[in-house]
Design a protein around this motif. Structure first.
Motif, short mmCIF file in Angstrom:
data_model
loop_
_atom_site.label_atom_id
_atom_site.label_comp_id
_atom_site.label_asym_id
_atom_site.label_seq_id
_atom_site.Cartn_x
_atom_site.Cartn_y
_atom_site.Cartn_z
N SER A 177 0.85 -1.19 0.00
CA SER A 177 0.00 0.00 0.00
C SER A 177 0.88 1.24 0.00
N ASP A 178 0.31 2.36 -0.43
CA ASP A 178 1.04 3.62 -0.39
C ASP A 178 1.33 4.04 1.04
N GLU A 179 0.40 3.73 1.95
CA GLU A 179 0.61 4.06 3.36
C GLU A 179 1.85 3.35 3.89
N LYS A 180 2.00 2.07 3.55
CA LYS A 180 3.17 1.32 4.01
C LYS A 180 4.43 1.80 3.32
N ALA A 181 4.31 2.22 2.07
CA ALA A 181 5.46 2.76 1.35
C ALA A 181 5.98 4.01 2.05
N ASN A 182 5.07 4.89 2.43
CA ASN A 182 5.47 6.11 3.15
C ASN A 182 6.08 5.76 4.51
N GLU A 192 13.97 3.55 -0.96
CA GLU A 192 12.89 3.51 -1.95
C GLU A 192 11.85 2.49 -1.51
N ASN A 195 5.16 -0.32 -4.34
CA ASN A 195 3.84 -0.85 -4.02
C ASN A 195 3.48 -1.89 -5.07
N THR A 198 0.16 -1.62 -7.14
CA THR A 198 -0.09 -0.56 -8.14
C THR A 198 1.06 -0.43 -9.14
N GLU A 199 2.17 -1.12 -8.91
CA GLU A 199 3.32 -1.00 -9.81
C GLU A 199 3.73 -2.38 -10.33
#
Length: 335
Positions: A177-182, A192, A195, A198-199
């Motif tokens: 998730s983007d939340e976990k990426a952040n 880096e 996700n 989505t990628e």
């Protein structure tokens, strides 16, 4: 009487509530050399899924209609051991129930004034030690190398990334998730994040690892692992800690063959369990505690409140709902 969680039937695919029973059982009385431990925290972990299957593995399978067990922090209620007193806070592999009878040789005291008691199930416990030995003994990251971690926001992966940074490596984490990426970039210091939902993982890895991958810490397997192999550098190291993508599959997990990649790059791929390093646990725990005290390590926990939600917390592991270590809080430590 007390509540206890038993394995009702062996799951097929992803476990469901119907695979478990919560029953009432008697609270036992300790005999000589035993203590009665009130459960404070229960560790829920992906590897427990494998123990719900029948068949040979590195630990025996759970028995049907018997209590499930995992790491537990608890407080001694009654002691018939000269090594433990009432009120001691202890850790051991104990049952998913409100009270456990423990032999004095199967538990150890912890100092919850130095770190929160739950930390002994995460950063200072099995997950922290798994990261420590898997990365440093097998992965052997060097300053300037590229380290990739799958399941990077989980209890093990998040520590792996931080240890790699301590060793001077550049670190990429793969998350869901983007939340976990952040989170892994802003809290855990990853350089880096990718996700995978989505990628395209292969394309994204090629972009952020233009000079290839030296260490891949494997927690997930499946298509995510497949995307790493074409980017391995010569003499790359691959510690294989887990393969959660396949844990709920009812048939063999089939994918690209890895032998060619390993031969071409002279890479090492080694599976392990933290139990392999039992004689060195103190070494790992001391190092982790020192880095934690120095502020070089931090950690996240997903704590679910209430014994009645233990099964829910376990099932949530397979939905990617947890950040860091998943723990159930059953009761409070009494001062």
């Amino acid at each position: 009487m007390q509540k206890s969680i038993q394995l009702k039937k062996r799951p097929v695919g992803t476990p469901t509530l119907e695979d478990f029973n919560q029953v009432d059982v008697a609270i036992p009385e300790p005999s000589e050399g035993e203590v009665l431990v009130r459960t404070v925290y229960i560790s829920v972990d992906p590897y427990l899924r494998g123990r719900m299957n029948e068949g040979k593995s590195y630990v025996p399978p759970f028995q049907l209609n018997d209590v499930i067990s995992s790491g537990v922090v608890g407080q001694v209620e009654t002691s018939k051991s000269e090594h433990f007193s009432e009120g001691d806070v202890v850790i051991g592999t104990l049952g998913w129930q409100e009270y456990n009878l423990a032999n004095e040789k199967t538990i150890r005291k912890i100092d919850h004034t130095q770190a929160p008691a739950s930390a002994y199930l995460s950063i200072l416990g099995m997950t922290g030690l798994t990261a420590y030995f898997g990365l440093l003994d097998i992965g052997k990251p060097q300053a300037g190398e590229m380290v990739v971690v799958s399941g990077a926001a989980g209890a093990v992966g998040s520590v792996v990334g931080q240890l790699a940074k301590i060793k001077g490596a550049r670190v990429v984490g793969i998350v869901g998730s983007d939340e976990k990426a952040n989170l892994i970039k802003n809290k855990f210091g990853f350089d880096e994040a990718i996700n995978y939902k989505t990628e395209n993982v292969g394309d994204a890895l090629a972009k952020v690892c233009p000079n290839g991958i030296d260490v891949y810490f494997e927690n997930v397997g499946g298509e995510i692992g497949d995307a790493v192999f074409p980017l391995l550098n010569n003499f790359a190291r691959i510690p294989v800690c887990g393969a959660i993508s396949a844990y709920n599959k009812s048939s063999a997990d089939i994918g690209p063959r890895v032998q060619g990649y390993l031969i071409k790059t002279s890479s090492l791929m080694q599976g392990f369990t933290v139990g392999n390093y039992a004689p060195r646990f103190k070494e790992g725990a001391d190092a982790l505690a020192e880095w934690l005290k120095e502020g070089k390590l931090t950690y996240e926990e997903t704590i679910t409140e209430g014994f009645d939600h233990t099964i829910d917390a376990f099932l949530d592991l397979f939905k990617g709902a947890n950040v860091g270590k998943a723990i159930v809080k059953v009761s409070d430590i009494q001062q």
